[in-house]
Scaffold this active site. Structure first.
Site, PDB file in Angstrom:
ATOM      1  CE  LYS A 185      82.119 -25.558  12.948  1.00 26.09           C
ATOM      2  NZ  LYS A 185      80.827 -24.830  12.877  1.00 26.09           N
ATOM      3  CD  GLU A 259      94.183 -14.203   8.431  1.00 23.69           C
ATOM      4  OE1 GLU A 259      94.345 -13.252   9.211  1.00 23.69           O
ATOM      5  OE2 GLU A 259      94.914 -14.397   7.447  1.00 23.69           O
ATOM      6  CB  CYS A 293      88.135  -9.304  11.733  1.00 24.98           C
ATOM      7  SG  CYS A 293      88.536  -9.363   9.971  1.00 24.98           S
ATOM      8  CD  GLU A 391      87.076  -9.162  17.918  1.00 25.38           C
ATOM      9  OE1 GLU A 391      87.069 -10.296  18.436  1.00 25.38           O
ATOM     10  OE2 GLU A 391      87.383  -8.967  16.726  1.00 25.38           O
TER      11      GLU A 391
HETATM   12  P1  NAD Z   1      84.331 -18.384  16.781  1.00 29.98           P
HETATM   13  O1  NAD Z   1      85.767 -18.590  17.085  1.00 29.98           O
HETATM   14  O2  NAD Z   1      83.355 -18.437  17.880  1.00 29.98           O
HETATM   15  O3  NAD Z   1      83.824 -19.461  15.713  1.00 29.98           O
HETATM   16  C1  NAD Z   1      84.466 -19.628  14.466  1.00 29.98           C
HETATM   17  C2  NAD Z   1      84.277 -21.054  13.994  1.00 29.98           C
HETATM   18  O4  NAD Z   1      84.979 -21.942  14.862  1.00 29.98           O
HETATM   19  C3  NAD Z   1      82.821 -21.516  13.979  1.00 29.98           C
HETATM   20  O5  NAD Z   1      82.604 -22.295  12.836  1.00 29.98           O
HETATM   21  C4  NAD Z   1      82.738 -22.355  15.243  1.00 29.98           C
HETATM   22  O6  NAD Z   1      81.739 -23.347  15.212  1.00 29.98           O
HETATM   23  C5  NAD Z   1      84.113 -22.999  15.274  1.00 29.98           C
HETATM   24  N1  NAD Z   1      84.557 -23.463  16.585  1.00 29.98           N
HETATM   25  C6  NAD Z   1      84.145 -23.044  17.804  1.00 29.98           C
HETATM   26  N2  NAD Z   1      84.819 -23.707  18.778  1.00 29.98           N
HETATM   27  C7  NAD Z   1      85.671 -24.559  18.143  1.00 29.98           C
HETATM   28  C8  NAD Z   1      86.645 -25.497  18.585  1.00 29.98           C
HETATM   29  N3  NAD Z   1      86.889 -25.705  19.896  1.00 29.98           N
HETATM   30  N4  NAD Z   1      87.346 -26.194  17.664  1.00 29.98           N
HETATM   31  C9  NAD Z   1      87.133 -25.978  16.342  1.00 29.98           C
HETATM   32  N5  NAD Z   1      86.218 -25.117  15.862  1.00 29.98           N
HETATM   33  C10 NAD Z   1      85.502 -24.403  16.750  1.00 29.98           C
HETATM   34  O7  NAD Z   1      84.243 -16.997  16.014  1.00 29.98           O
HETATM   35  P2  NAD Z   1      82.927 -16.228  15.519  1.00 29.98           P
HETATM   36  O8  NAD Z   1      82.203 -15.697  16.710  1.00 29.98           O
HETATM   37  O9  NAD Z   1      82.220 -17.095  14.550  1.00 29.98           O
HETATM   38  O10 NAD Z   1      83.569 -15.019  14.691  1.00 29.98           O
HETATM   39  C11 NAD Z   1      83.904 -13.772  15.232  1.00 29.98           C
HETATM   40  C12 NAD Z   1      85.409 -13.686  15.448  1.00 29.98           C
HETATM   41  O11 NAD Z   1      86.092 -13.912  14.224  1.00 29.98           O
HETATM   42  C13 NAD Z   1      85.859 -12.308  15.921  1.00 29.98           C
HETATM   43  O12 NAD Z   1      86.796 -12.468  16.943  1.00 29.98           O
HETATM   44  C14 NAD Z   1      86.526 -11.715  14.679  1.00 29.98           C
HETATM   45  O13 NAD Z   1      87.502 -10.736  14.936  1.00 29.98           O
HETATM   46  C15 NAD Z   1      87.120 -12.929  14.065  1.00 29.98           C
HETATM   47  N6  NAD Z   1      87.395 -12.705  12.657  1.00 29.98           N
HETATM   48  C16 NAD Z   1      88.691 -12.523  12.259  1.00 29.98           C
HETATM   49  C17 NAD Z   1      88.989 -12.274  10.929  1.00 29.98           C
HETATM   50  C18 NAD Z   1      90.409 -12.076  10.458  1.00 29.98           C
HETATM   51  O14 NAD Z   1      90.644 -12.076   9.248  1.00 29.98           O
HETATM   52  N7  NAD Z   1      91.360 -11.918  11.339  1.00 29.98           N
HETATM   53  C19 NAD Z   1      87.956 -12.209   9.989  1.00 29.98           C
HETATM   54  C20 NAD Z   1      86.642 -12.371  10.433  1.00 29.98           C
HETATM   55  C21 NAD Z   1      86.372 -12.629  11.766  1.00 29.98           C
END
Ligand code: NAD
Length: 487
Positions: A185, A259, A293, A391
């Site tokens: 997804k 992550e 990130c 963040e």
């Molecule tokens: P998010 O957590 O809002 O969404 C990520 C994914 O999870 C999306 O596909 C979303 O639809 C899905 N999702 C949302 N709620 C869910 C649930 N309850 N159950 C299952 N799936 C669900 O994150 P974002 O806003 O898309 O991304 C930004 C974040 O990602 C920042 O916090 C960033 O630091 C982090 N990030 C971390 C890394 C790493 O390697 N540590 C890399 C890139 C981004």
């Protein structure tokens, strides 16, 4: 400032699910519009998958674990994975255009980082999987013990929007290398390149059902994480989403790889090479609009060079061109979505209320066209300020002075996050001593975001669980059975 538009020639796409080798639409008929954050134009429609689509995808993945995929010789599987990487490179321009339209990032960056590295993920694991070794022990003349690697099973891959294809393939390539089948997804904000990827995988020879794609919002992700027949979840995204996924996965005890978010420190000692510091700190602060990130958004500078650093850093950041992602001169594009733009703006307002001193930026640009924010450099905030601790995930950095190693170490580690850090010093002993004490999964000395895919990638504390890369990915995407052969 004027926003000049450079035309994108690539056609955009409507995003359907891909289940058991076929593009399909949601039974519910529910869709949403995909918006280009650089123009606010509609790029196309995206299907919203419900429990029904997720269930069909999981069933297809379960079935595909056996049969052709399950019995495929390692060499052939490796060739297919390599071919996916080759085909990504053949379609690099098209994929980079779609990534840029979806995210608002500069097209040159999408080409150089997102798509090129996505191809590299497949090339790397195609080779790596053929050299993976298993343990074996001879116990005197009593027995030989050896381990056998098997796929984990059906793996849910859930991804964010900042590096859409790069991060999705960082999970998909080792999952395929391990012989698993997947239900993916992508983020609802950036659905296009994942939709092209499944087409590429089919062309490369991946059997139907091995790779399934379900589009949708958080509820779609939740349907995957709570599905009883999914064996593992590899998730990249926000820390709070990680908590929700852990709860959802608990009743069926899924294997988890997380992550998560970060608030990474960039620590600059007075003996550092300031030319290198400025060049790299510009990137670690503002590349990809600060939506990485690993971005070093907490900058700590030793007092002797604090003023000189600020003068040079502000001067260099002023020259970064903000604007149209298709302009080759653009260094900072649009924020990924209106929702995220509003979040970043709200943090800028918090910094103003907290008495921050804006040396650069703090303003939005081209409001009628898209979601643009100027590179923003803030000083004068305390260590308890929300902008120093939380963040923001945008082109916003805070800079604080420090005097001693001990003092800055305490500030660096005073956070729930523990993803990465950069340390700038020419004193090798200090570099080694200081790096070892930082509570983060990755520390770069005199550099940032320098990657070797064999090394462990991931965060500690609230920034993640487990590591990806090389043997760490193979360990996550396989199960070991130890066989004891009595002699
Ligand atoms: P998010 O957590 O809002 O969404 C990520 C994914 O999870 C999306 O596909 C979303 O639809 C899905 N999702 C949302 N709620 C869910 C649930 N309850 N159950 C299952 N799936 C669900 O994150 P974002 O806003 O898309 O991304 C930004 C974040 O990602 C920042 O916090 C960033 O630091 C982090 N990030 C971390 C890394 C790493 O390697 N540590 C890399 C890139 C981004």
């Amino acid at each position: 400032m004027q926003l000049t538009r450079h035309n994108s020639k690539v056609k955009t796409i409507d995003c359907s699910h891909y289940i058991n080798g076929e593009f399909v639409q949601s039974k519910s008929g529910e869709t949403f519009e995909n918006i280009n954050p650089a123009t606010k134009a509609v790029l196309g429609t995206v299907q919203i998958g419900g429990k029904e689509e997720v269930d069909l995808a999981v069933k297809a993945a379960r079935k595909a674990l056996k049969g052709e995929w399950g019995s495929m010789p390692l060499k052939k599987r490796s060739q297919i994975i390599r071919k996916i990487g080759d085909l990504i490179l053949e379609r690099l321009d098209e994929l980079a255009h779609l990534e840029s339209l979806d995210t608002g990032k500069p097209i040159w960056l999408a080409k150089k980082v997102d798509i090129d590295r996505a191809a590299n993920n497949f090339h790397f694991f195609a080779d790596y999987m053929t050299t993976t070794t298993n343990e074996s022990y001879q116990q005197d003349d009593i027995a030989i013990h050896y381990s056998v690697r098997k796929p984990v099973g059906v793996v849910g891959l859930i991804n964010p929007w900042n590096l859409p294809l790069l991060l999705l393939t960082w999970k998909l390539a080792p999952a395929l290398a391990g012989g698993n089948t997947v239900v993916m997804k992508p983020s609802e904000v950036t659905p296009m390149t994942a939709t092209v990827l499944v087409e590429i995988c089919k062309e490369a020879g991946v059997p139907d059902g091995v790779i399934n794609l379900v589009h949708g919002l958080g509820e779609t992700g939740a349907a995957i994480t709570s599905h009883e027949d999914v064996d593992a979840i590899a998730f990249t995204g926000e820390t709070t989403t990680g908590t929700a996924i852990m709860k959802a996965a608990a009743p069926t005890l899924k294997k988890l790889s997380f992550e998560l978010g970060g608030k990474n420190p960039n620590i600059i000692f007075a003996d550092a090479d300031l030319d290198d510091v400025i060049e790299t700190t510009l990137k670690s602060s503002f590349i990809n609009q600060g939506e990485v990130c690993l971005c070093g958004s907490r900058i700590y500078v030793q007092r002797q060079i604090y003023d000189e650093f600020l003068d040079r850093f502000v001067d260099a950041a002023k020259k970064l061109k903000v604007g149209d992602p298709f302009d080759p001169e653009t260094k900072v594009g649009a924020m990924v979505s209106e929702e995220h733009y509003n979040k970043v703006v709200s943090y800028i307002n918090i910094a103003k209320e907290e008495g921050g001193n804006f040396l650069l930026g703090g303003k939005t640009l081209f409001e009628d066209k898209g979601f643009y924010i100027e590179p923003t450099i803030i000083t004068g905030l305390g260590t308890d300020s929300r902008c120093v601790r939380e963040e923001i995930f945008g082109p916003v950095v805070t800079v604080l002075p420090f005097d001693t190693e001990e003092e800055v170490l305490e500030q660096v580690n005073d956070t729930h996050y523990g993803l990465s850090a950069s340390v700038w010093t020419t004193d090798v002993k200090r570099a080694a001593r200081f790096s070892a004490q930082i509570e983060a999964g990755m520390v770069w000395v005199n550099t940032w975001f320098l990657r070797d895919l064999r090394t462990p990638f991931g965060g500690m504390k609230h920034s993640g669980i487990g590591r990806e890369g090389g043997t760490h990915s193979i360990d996550f995407y396989t199960e070991l059975t130890n066989v004891t052969l009595k002699l």
